[in-house]
Design a protein around this motif. Sequence first.
Motif, PDB file in Angstrom:
ATOM      1  N   PHE A  65      49.308  33.308 -67.839  1.00  0.00           N
ATOM      2  CA  PHE A  65      50.900  33.009 -69.173  1.00  0.00           C
ATOM      3  C   PHE A  65      51.362  34.712 -69.067  1.00  0.00           C
ATOM      4  O   PHE A  65      51.468  34.881 -70.092  1.00  0.00           O
ATOM      5  CB  PHE A  65      50.962  32.256 -70.397  1.00  0.00           C
ATOM      6  N   PRO A  66      51.966  34.850 -67.959  1.00  0.00           N
ATOM      7  CA  PRO A  66      52.492  35.913 -68.818  1.00  0.00           C
ATOM      8  C   PRO A  66      53.540  36.219 -68.739  1.00  0.00           C
ATOM      9  O   PRO A  66      54.016  37.101 -68.646  1.00  0.00           O
ATOM     10  CB  PRO A  66      52.613  36.298 -67.090  1.00  0.00           C
ATOM     11  N   SER A  67      54.563  34.926 -68.804  1.00  0.00           N
ATOM     12  CA  SER A  67      55.866  34.905 -69.509  1.00  0.00           C
ATOM     13  C   SER A  67      56.338  33.785 -69.968  1.00  0.00           C
ATOM     14  O   SER A  67      55.230  32.527 -69.088  1.00  0.00           O
ATOM     15  CB  SER A  67      57.039  35.686 -68.196  1.00  0.00           C
ATOM     16  N   VAL A  68      57.327  33.859 -70.473  1.00  0.00           N
ATOM     17  CA  VAL A  68      57.435  31.976 -71.411  1.00  0.00           C
ATOM     18  C   VAL A  68      57.534  31.050 -70.200  1.00  0.00           C
ATOM     19  O   VAL A  68      57.964  29.784 -70.359  1.00  0.00           O
ATOM     20  CB  VAL A  68      58.966  31.720 -71.848  1.00  0.00           C
ATOM     21  N   GLU A  69      58.677  31.643 -68.903  1.00  0.00           N
ATOM     22  CA  GLU A  69      58.808  30.774 -67.773  1.00  0.00           C
ATOM     23  C   GLU A  69      57.835  29.887 -67.244  1.00  0.00           C
ATOM     24  O   GLU A  69      58.294  29.040 -67.273  1.00  0.00           O
ATOM     25  CB  GLU A  69      59.761  31.790 -66.646  1.00  0.00           C
ATOM     26  N   VAL A  70      56.701  31.100 -66.678  1.00  0.00           N
ATOM     27  CA  VAL A  70      55.164  30.723 -66.189  1.00  0.00           C
ATOM     28  C   VAL A  70      55.242  28.891 -67.457  1.00  0.00           C
ATOM     29  O   VAL A  70      54.616  28.440 -66.728  1.00  0.00           O
ATOM     30  CB  VAL A  70      54.436  31.576 -66.398  1.00  0.00           C
ATOM     31  N   HIS A 116      47.143   9.268 -81.423  1.00  0.00           N
ATOM     32  CA  HIS A 116      47.409   7.384 -81.996  1.00  0.00           C
ATOM     33  C   HIS A 116      48.030   8.523 -83.355  1.00  0.00           C
ATOM     34  O   HIS A 116      48.406   7.398 -83.823  1.00  0.00           O
ATOM     35  CB  HIS A 116      46.130   6.637 -81.814  1.00  0.00           C
ATOM     36  N   LEU A 117      47.742   9.714 -83.818  1.00  0.00           N
ATOM     37  CA  LEU A 117      48.647  10.079 -84.872  1.00  0.00           C
ATOM     38  C   LEU A 117      50.160  10.602 -84.762  1.00  0.00           C
ATOM     39  O   LEU A 117      50.175  10.840 -83.265  1.00  0.00           O
ATOM     40  CB  LEU A 117      47.628  11.710 -85.263  1.00  0.00           C
ATOM     41  N   PRO A 118      50.286  10.157 -86.063  1.00  0.00           N
ATOM     42  CA  PRO A 118      51.819  10.595 -86.215  1.00  0.00           C
ATOM     43  C   PRO A 118      52.036  12.295 -85.981  1.00  0.00           C
ATOM     44  O   PRO A 118      51.232  13.194 -86.405  1.00  0.00           O
ATOM     45  CB  PRO A 118      52.549  10.201 -87.257  1.00  0.00           C
ATOM     46  N   PHE A 119      53.488  12.210 -85.977  1.00  0.00           N
ATOM     47  CA  PHE A 119      53.880  14.693 -85.622  1.00  0.00           C
ATOM     48  C   PHE A 119      52.881  15.026 -85.025  1.00  0.00           C
ATOM     49  O   PHE A 119      52.306  15.605 -85.283  1.00  0.00           O
ATOM     50  CB  PHE A 119      53.608  14.024 -87.194  1.00  0.00           C
ATOM     51  N   ARG A 120      52.522  14.521 -84.075  1.00  0.00           N
ATOM     52  CA  ARG A 120      51.940  15.195 -82.883  1.00  0.00           C
ATOM     53  C   ARG A 120      51.921  16.777 -82.851  1.00  0.00           C
ATOM     54  O   ARG A 120      51.542  17.848 -82.722  1.00  0.00           O
ATOM     55  CB  ARG A 120      51.118  13.878 -81.740  1.00  0.00           C
ATOM     56  N   PRO A 121      53.377  16.916 -82.422  1.00  0.00           N
ATOM     57  CA  PRO A 121      53.912  18.088 -81.581  1.00  0.00           C
ATOM     58  C   PRO A 121      53.288  19.098 -83.321  1.00  0.00           C
ATOM     59  O   PRO A 121      52.763  20.484 -82.897  1.00  0.00           O
ATOM     60  CB  PRO A 121      54.854  18.160 -81.776  1.00  0.00           C
ATOM     61  N   LEU A 122      54.038  18.801 -84.467  1.00  0.00           N
ATOM     62  CA  LEU A 122      53.541  19.573 -85.423  1.00  0.00           C
ATOM     63  C   LEU A 122      51.632  19.785 -86.160  1.00  0.00           C
ATOM     64  O   LEU A 122      52.167  20.868 -85.842  1.00  0.00           O
ATOM     65  CB  LEU A 122      54.219  18.850 -87.049  1.00  0.00           C
ATOM     66  N   LEU A 123      51.382  18.889 -85.433  1.00  0.00           N
ATOM     67  CA  LEU A 123      49.736  19.420 -85.886  1.00  0.00           C
ATOM     68  C   LEU A 123      49.385  20.159 -84.513  1.00  0.00           C
ATOM     69  O   LEU A 123      48.568  20.340 -85.097  1.00  0.00           O
ATOM     70  CB  LEU A 123      49.297  17.748 -85.311  1.00  0.00           C
ATOM     71  N   ARG A 124      49.821  19.653 -83.644  1.00  0.00           N
ATOM     72  CA  ARG A 124      49.770  20.652 -82.456  1.00  0.00           C
ATOM     73  C   ARG A 124      49.352  22.544 -82.639  1.00  0.00           C
ATOM     74  O   ARG A 124      48.654  23.526 -82.875  1.00  0.00           O
ATOM     75  CB  ARG A 124      50.379  19.975 -81.352  1.00  0.00           C
ATOM     76  N   PHE A 125      50.596  22.711 -83.542  1.00  0.00           N
ATOM     77  CA  PHE A 125      51.437  24.050 -83.982  1.00  0.00           C
ATOM     78  C   PHE A 125      50.223  24.338 -84.990  1.00  0.00           C
ATOM     79  O   PHE A 125      49.414  25.209 -85.125  1.00  0.00           O
ATOM     80  CB  PHE A 125      52.651  23.465 -84.800  1.00  0.00           C
ATOM     81  N   LEU A 126      50.102  23.544 -85.867  1.00  0.00           N
ATOM     82  CA  LEU A 126      49.242  23.586 -87.167  1.00  0.00           C
ATOM     83  C   LEU A 126      48.129  24.059 -86.765  1.00  0.00           C
ATOM     84  O   LEU A 126      47.025  24.556 -87.210  1.00  0.00           O
ATOM     85  CB  LEU A 126      49.131  22.492 -88.178  1.00  0.00           C
ATOM     86  N   PHE A 148      48.057  32.855 -86.440  1.00  0.00           N
ATOM     87  CA  PHE A 148      48.950  34.161 -87.349  1.00  0.00           C
ATOM     88  C   PHE A 148      48.271  35.010 -87.493  1.00  0.00           C
ATOM     89  O   PHE A 148      49.520  36.861 -87.090  1.00  0.00           O
ATOM     90  CB  PHE A 148      48.949  33.198 -88.715  1.00  0.00           C
ATOM     91  N   LEU A 149      47.078  35.433 -87.496  1.00  0.00           N
ATOM     92  CA  LEU A 149      46.506  36.857 -87.107  1.00  0.00           C
ATOM     93  C   LEU A 149      46.506  37.604 -85.556  1.00  0.00           C
ATOM     94  O   LEU A 149      47.037  38.849 -86.107  1.00  0.00           O
ATOM     95  CB  LEU A 149      44.931  36.751 -87.083  1.00  0.00           C
ATOM     96  N   ASP A 150      47.280  36.621 -84.837  1.00  0.00           N
ATOM     97  CA  ASP A 150      48.188  36.825 -83.456  1.00  0.00           C
ATOM     98  C   ASP A 150      49.545  37.492 -83.211  1.00  0.00           C
ATOM     99  O   ASP A 150      50.108  37.581 -82.738  1.00  0.00           O
ATOM    100  CB  ASP A 150      47.661  36.609 -82.226  1.00  0.00           C
ATOM    101  N   GLY A 151      49.838  37.175 -84.566  1.00  0.00           N
ATOM    102  CA  GLY A 151      51.385  37.621 -84.639  1.00  0.00           C
ATOM    103  C   GLY A 151      52.629  37.293 -83.989  1.00  0.00           C
ATOM    104  O   GLY A 151      52.044  35.431 -84.013  1.00  0.00           O
ATOM    105  N   TYR A 177      54.072  32.148 -81.291  1.00  0.00           N
ATOM    106  CA  TYR A 177      55.096  31.647 -80.102  1.00  0.00           C
ATOM    107  C   TYR A 177      54.583  30.640 -79.346  1.00  0.00           C
ATOM    108  O   TYR A 177      54.729  29.554 -78.618  1.00  0.00           O
ATOM    109  CB  TYR A 177      55.448  32.816 -79.801  1.00  0.00           C
ATOM    110  N   PHE A 178      53.360  31.428 -79.604  1.00  0.00           N
ATOM    111  CA  PHE A 178      52.577  30.990 -78.321  1.00  0.00           C
ATOM    112  C   PHE A 178      52.017  29.187 -79.192  1.00  0.00           C
ATOM    113  O   PHE A 178      52.515  28.612 -78.247  1.00  0.00           O
ATOM    114  CB  PHE A 178      51.267  31.452 -77.885  1.00  0.00           C
ATOM    115  N   ALA A 179      51.855  28.969 -80.359  1.00  0.00           N
ATOM    116  CA  ALA A 179      52.048  27.538 -81.095  1.00  0.00           C
ATOM    117  C   ALA A 179      53.421  27.212 -81.096  1.00  0.00           C
ATOM    118  O   ALA A 179      52.909  25.640 -80.611  1.00  0.00           O
ATOM    119  CB  ALA A 179      51.303  28.208 -82.787  1.00  0.00           C
TER     120      ALA A 179
END
Length: 289
Positions: free
Chosen positions: A187-192, A236-246, A255-258, A263-265
């Motif tokens: 992932f050299p860029s957000v576009e990629v 089958h879990l609710p709120f999958r996008p939030l769970l992926r972020f967490l 969070f230790l990656d600043g 942004y990655f999460a």
Amino acid sequence: MNIETRAEKIPVSVIVPIKNEAENLKRCLEAVRWADEIFVVDSQSNDGSVAVAEGLGATVVQFQFKSPWPKKKNWALENLPFKNEWIFILDADEVLPPEAAAEFASAIANAGDIAGFWINRRFLFLGRWLKHSYYPNWNLRLFRHSLGRYEKLTEAETHSGDNEVHEHVVVKGPTARLNVEMDHHAFPSVEVFVEKHNRYSNWEARVATEGRLAARENFAHEHVNLRRRLKSLSQHLPFRPLLRFLYIYIWQKGFLDGRDGYYFARLHATYEFLSVAKTYELRRQADRE
């Protein structure tokens, strides 16, 4: 010299699947010039990738299947004329370190009844190596040709490209881990990132809607099966996008990656949302038919 003498080669056949990877290919192939045999499996690249591969001594084979199956890596495993028992799968945006040559030689020579080896990799994101997000990231890539294949999760057209996207190699037999790590310039860029994960979410949705685990009848591995069971449960879990972020930002300590970790999460949460929305769309379409 790009091609070393036969006596110095390590008895492993490397498979590099590509399509328009001229920008990455030189870096990738130069890092495995110690391999006895290198196959570049190309999907009609038009950016000079073939010339780069041939110039570095690789054997280029064209993959021309238009149907959803077989996909490129399993096709290569079934059809290429390998000279060696051991196979290593390497993507063009991955790079092995110099010390990999010695460890591969030792691993193969002393494998005993080991069927395959896992290798860890770290991700480059926005010009920085992530130390927590998606790390560690183990992949089974070095294995005995006769004992391993990529799992087959669906025969449907996924609109994700002709290569295996998130399928795993599963092997018959015990496995071990290598010490060396790969660098993944994914992932050299957000576009990629967005372009790739738009395709990956097509795969996720199609497998969630129509996928079948046919390959496991012949090739099974406890670690892969556990990952699949957890993946199935998460759908089958609710709120999958939030769970992926967490999961990435908190559980993996992203969070230790600043800011890069944040942004990655967040981008992976967006990817999860696309997968959910596309799965819903496919199921609605199926209900109307």
